[in-house]
Design a protein around this motif. Structure first.
Motif, mmCIF file in Angstrom:
data_model
loop_
_atom_site.group_PDB
_atom_site.id
_atom_site.type_symbol
_atom_site.label_atom_id
_atom_site.label_comp_id
_atom_site.label_asym_id
_atom_site.label_seq_id
_atom_site.Cartn_x
_atom_site.Cartn_y
_atom_site.Cartn_z
ATOM 1 N N ILE A 676 0.365 3.424 4.437
ATOM 2 C CA ILE A 676 -0.137 2.200 3.471
ATOM 3 C C ILE A 676 -0.465 2.946 2.357
ATOM 4 N N ILE A 677 -1.057 3.914 2.220
ATOM 5 C CA ILE A 677 -1.716 4.392 0.956
ATOM 6 C C ILE A 677 -0.404 5.018 0.145
ATOM 7 N N ALA A 714 4.211 -6.476 -12.307
ATOM 8 C CA ALA A 714 3.780 -4.835 -11.782
ATOM 9 C C ALA A 714 2.962 -5.188 -10.233
ATOM 10 N N THR A 715 1.960 -6.417 -10.780
ATOM 11 C CA THR A 715 1.289 -6.472 -9.311
ATOM 12 C C THR A 715 1.968 -6.897 -8.088
ATOM 13 N N GLY A 721 5.289 -4.303 -2.009
ATOM 14 C CA GLY A 721 5.808 -3.157 -1.321
ATOM 15 C C GLY A 721 4.756 -2.494 -0.239
ATOM 16 N N SER A 722 3.492 -2.992 -0.752
ATOM 17 C CA SER A 722 2.531 -2.376 0.282
ATOM 18 C C SER A 722 2.365 -3.166 1.607
ATOM 19 N N LEU A 723 2.610 -4.561 1.231
ATOM 20 C CA LEU A 723 2.518 -5.434 2.168
ATOM 21 C C LEU A 723 3.432 -5.385 3.507
ATOM 22 N N GLY A 727 2.652 -4.747 7.127
ATOM 23 C CA GLY A 727 3.155 -5.393 8.471
ATOM 24 C C GLY A 727 3.733 -4.672 9.458
ATOM 25 N N ILE A 728 4.326 -3.494 9.141
ATOM 26 C CA ILE A 728 4.992 -2.519 10.031
ATOM 27 C C ILE A 728 3.775 -1.835 10.844
ATOM 28 N N CYS A 729 2.838 -1.508 10.105
ATOM 29 C CA CYS A 729 1.559 -0.886 10.740
ATOM 30 C C CYS A 729 0.811 -1.863 11.678
ATOM 31 N N ILE A 730 0.718 -3.168 11.365
ATOM 32 C CA ILE A 730 0.015 -3.986 12.231
ATOM 33 C C ILE A 730 0.737 -4.325 13.353
#
Length: 867
Positions: A676-677, A714-715, A721-723, A727-730
């Protein structure tokens, strides 16, 4: 020989027991002079009187027409006389009865043996079997030691009349005690003797032996009954020979020729141990044969061997120059003998014997003549050149006589006492019945009535040994291990070095004093080896040689990852999961617990690097926050710059989660936090690159891209990109989360503590997504690299993403090819290297301007450079 205990009625006297022996060995035919109370002597294997006609089947050179005297066997006569004397003088055993004995001789002839047996079911002094007339003896029990060739005749005959039979000689192997209820064995049977020998072989690790039997012994019985047991315990045979009778006119030459061939193979065999099974006359025959073929065929001196013989075989001194030669070849011989013990008062009884005082002992004179080399006037064995015996010679210093009680004599002693106690028990029962009004004459007792009392007899003899029979009618007793020591003058002594117990094969079943053992001079007083192959040392395994016995094998090193801890192991075994083989592959070593710790130099170095880069990132962030109003900080979205620096700071700090003992929490955070980071960092770079492109496009006249320039785009890029990575990690954590694990197989010498990824597809999916963001950022930055420098950091982003992608492309093969803590170190290094590449390539030029070229960090300079 057979001892026949019979009942006889003497008028006016107490009942008398008369005993007779039928001896399978030829002895002088002698009788005791009977009185009112008959007391006599036993004839053992004392004399051999022969002629060529009577003994044409004997090998040449062994027996001649001259008598062959064996003085040691006179002990058998004395022990019986001693036992009878003790019983008759003991009022507690047979108070109203007198025990006596008489002698017959079979001359080792089956017909004479059978006739002697029939004589005892005939009237006295008449040969009318199974007929009662005149003076009748009431046969009660038979004590036997007949040769195996004649034994079945005696057993079958007396079994018809159910007369108890006590055997103190070698029991025939075909005898099944369960089918012969009248049979009592005073000696452990052949099976027990072979098991005792097996204990010796296992104790000395003699696995390669030879087997040799005398004439008349059943080799087939050994092959069927004992060979599987020996093989089961790792014993195999270099040869198995059995002497057999040879028919034909020229049988003598053929017999010698055949024996010489067998003997040559025996002596030439690599087996240093020979198991010789037979009885006393077989040992005598072997000694004569060896001497004869050495003289006839000029054979070299016999090779030293370890001879192991069964219970009834022993060395004897003979009055024969042929038999008493080269006894040294049996130096160190081991015999499994019948257990014996010293009898109290027997030595004094022996020393007191004199021809003048031993009335009825006709054998004493012949023994006396041989001992003192003199002759009595009536002796048929005397030499005309010998001096006359005075009868006053003393026996106390006579060394040729067997002083210690032999197994044969001890068995006779126990047999006589067993009969006496059984008769005592039966007589006591009759006495009680008489008191109750039942008048029974003792003469009317039938022999079969004694069976019950014999089977249940139990007493301690004068030596302190308990005497009793088991349910098969066999004496419950162990075996003695005898070591024979010979001397150059052809004399020898027997040394008791141990004993075996009649129980299952175990280490406790055999007790032996190895320090007292004497070996043949060939072995230099070192315990001999008898192996077909050298022992396979630990670390090797045995591989049998094709076409040879299983004891013959070659030694091969254990396969990798296996060990053999003991000698001569057939298979190598793997170590337990938490152990590994040592270099020699003969033992297992506990595996070392392996993980990347802070105490490890590698872990400590990576931790220091991570902390240094974390501090560097913090310094850069502080510097940018301090100069947040300068143009170089404001360029390309100040918020994205802060977000990128913070994410890089966390990348450096989260790399510390990979160092130390894996735990449940650290395993859950390691890969997911890293993924994620890093997604945030790359998303920030992608957003910064797109911001540069949109800003440049917005400066063109009439461009519609102005509305896309701002913080919202930008936000959105960073969040989206982070979400996706989140989702993959969850999904990963919800289905197959990482967990602490122990890897026993990757590293031979260690147990690796690691974080199991749980689901490899999810792990590689997160890496794949990071790779997709990295490549996308690299492509976008590459196309924006030529935009004006004043507003453009795409050139630095391109170079930074090139470094980032290079690190992670090389990470995959390196990660898969390493094991243990080095795998973790590779991942930490990749995190640090890629993060450091981003920090250095993007922020180093800006930091240089802020610190060392502040004049360039002005709006006027930027506008001037632009135009």
């Amino acid at each position: 020989m057979v001892l026949l205990l019979v009942f006889n009625r003497v008028v006016g006297k107490a009942p008398v027991f008369q005993c007779a022996f039928v001896d399978s060995f030829p002895i002088l035919h002698k009788y005791l002079h009977p009185g009112d109370l008959i007391i006599g002597a036993i004839v053992s294997q004392t004399f051999f009187v022969t002629s060529q006609k009577d003994f044409k089947r004997q090998p040449p050179g062994i027996l001649s027409e001259k008598s062959v005297l064996m003085p040691q066997n006179y002990q058998n006569i004395l022990v019986l006389a001693f036992a009878v004397k003790e019983i008759n003088e003991n009022p507690q055993i047979l108070p109203n009865l007198t025990l006596g004995f008489h002698i017959y001789d079979s001359h080792m002839n089956s017909r004479l043996t059978y006739r002697a047996a029939l004589q005892h079911i005939s009237p006295r002094n008449k040969f009318v079997p199974n007929y009662k007339c005149d003076i009748q003896d009431y046969l009660q029990v038979v004590l036997e030691d007949v040769h195996s060739e004649n034994s079945q005749l005696i057993f079958d005959l007396f079994n018809i009349y159910k007369i108890p039979q006590l055997l103190y000689g070698p029991a025939p192997v075909m005898m099944d005690n369960t089918q012969v209820p009248s049979f009592f064995n005073m000696v452990p049977n052949e099976t027990h003797q072979c098991l005792g020998i097996l204990q010796l072989l296992l104790h000395f690790n003699w696995t390669w032996i030879g087997y040799f039997t005398g004439i008349g012994w059943n080799l087939e019985w050994f092959v069927q009954r004992m060979f599987p047991i020996f093989s089961q315990h790792g014993i195999c045979f270099a040869f198995m020979y059995s002497q057999s009778n040879i028919e034909g006119h020229d049988y003598m030459a053929e017999y010698l020729k055949r024996f010489s061939e067998v003997y040559e193979k025996m002596m030439g065999s690599t087996a240093n141990v020979i198991l010789f099974k037979g009885q006393a006359r077989d040992m005598m025959s072997l000694r004569g044969l060896i001497t004869f073929i050495q003289m006839k065929y000029m054979m070299p001196k016999p090779k030293g061997k370890v001879w192991i013989v069964t219970a009834h075989m022993e060395l004897k001194t003979y009055d024969n120059k042929v038999l008493d030669r080269d006894v040294e070849i049996f130096h160190g011989m081991i015999s499994v003998a019948v257990h014996s013990n010293e009898l109290q008062g027997f030595q004094q009884f022996f020393k007191s014997r004199k021809p003048s005082s031993a009335e009825g002992d006709g054998f004493l004179k012949d023994f006396w003549s041989y001992t003192f080399h003199c002759a009595f006037p009536s002796s048929v064995l005397g030499d005309v050149n010998q001096a006359n015996c005075t009868g006053e010679e003393t026996l106390k210093d006579f060394s040729a006589f067997e002083r210690s009680v032999t197994g044969h004599s001890y068995s006779i002693y126990n047999a006589i006492y067993a009969v006496a106690y059984a008769l005592h028990a039966m007589h006591s029962l009759n006495g009680r019945a008489k008191m109750q009004g039942e008048r029974k004459n003792f003469q009317n007792q039938q022999p079969w009535q004694l069976h019950h009392f014999l089977r249940h007899v139990s007493f301690n003899n004068s030596a302190g040994d308990q005497i009793s029979f088991d349910h098969n009618g066999e004496l419950i007793a162990g075996l003695d291990v005898i070591n024979w020591v010979t001397f150059p003058n052809q004399s020898f002594v027997r040394v008791k070095v141990g004993k075996t117990h009649l129980q299952a094969l175990s280490e406790q079943a055999l007790q032996i004093d190895e320090e007292s053992m004497v070996w043949h001079p060939r072995f230099n007083q070192v315990q001999p080896l008898s192996l077909c192959s050298e022992n396979c040392n630990p670390g090797y395994r045995m591989k049998e040689r094709e076409g040879e016995p299983f004891c013959c094998y070659d030694c091969h090193p254990c396969p990798e990852g296996t060990i053999s801890e003991h000698k001569d192991m057939a298979e190598c075994l793997p170590c337990p999961n938490d152990h590994y083989p040592n270099k020699e592959q003969n033992s297992c070593i506990p595996k070392v617990v392996v993980f990347l710790s802070y105490e490890d130099p590698l872990g400590m170095g990576l931790a220091i690097v991570a902390i240094l880069f974390s501090l560097s990132t913090s310094v850069v962030l502080s510097m940018f926050m301090k100069h947040h109003n300068t143009p170089i900080v404001k360029a390309n979205n100040r918020s994205l710059t802060y977000a990128l620096l913070v994410s890089l700071l966390f990348c450096f700090l989260f790399s510390l989660l990979f160092i130390g003992r894996p735990g449940k929490v650290t395993c859950l955070l390691r890969q997911t936090a890293f993924a994620i980071i890093f997604s945030v960092s790359i998303s920030c770079i992608l957003a910064k690159t797109l911001t540069v492109i949109l800003a440049f496009m917005a400066t063109k006249p009439g461009s519609r891209m102005r509305k896309w320039v701002g913080g919202k785009v930008a936000t959105s890029i960073v969040l989206s990109g982070s979400l996706i990575q989140g989702g993959i990690c969850i999904v990963w954590l919800a289905t197959f989360p990482p967990f602490p694990d122990v890897n026993m197989y990757s590293v031979t010498t260690g147990s690796i503590l690691e974080c199991n990824e749980g689901s490899p597809p999810m792990f590689y999916s997160s890496l794949g997504y990071l790779g997709f963001l990295s490549i996308l950022s690299f492509i976008v930055a590459f196309f924006a690299r030529k935009l004006p420098d004043s507003f453009n950091e795409a050139k630095f982003i391109t170079f930074s993403m090139l470094v980032f992608c290079s690190v992670w492309v090389s990470f995959i093969p390196t990660y898969l090819s390493t094991k243990g803590k080095y795998m973790v170190a590779v991942e930490i290094f990749s995190i640090l290297a890629s993060s450091a590449g981003l920090l250095t390539c993007i922020f180093a030029p800006k930091c240089y301007i802020i610190l060392f070229r502040p004049e360039l960090n002005k709006r006027e300079q930027l506008i001037k450079r632009t135009y």
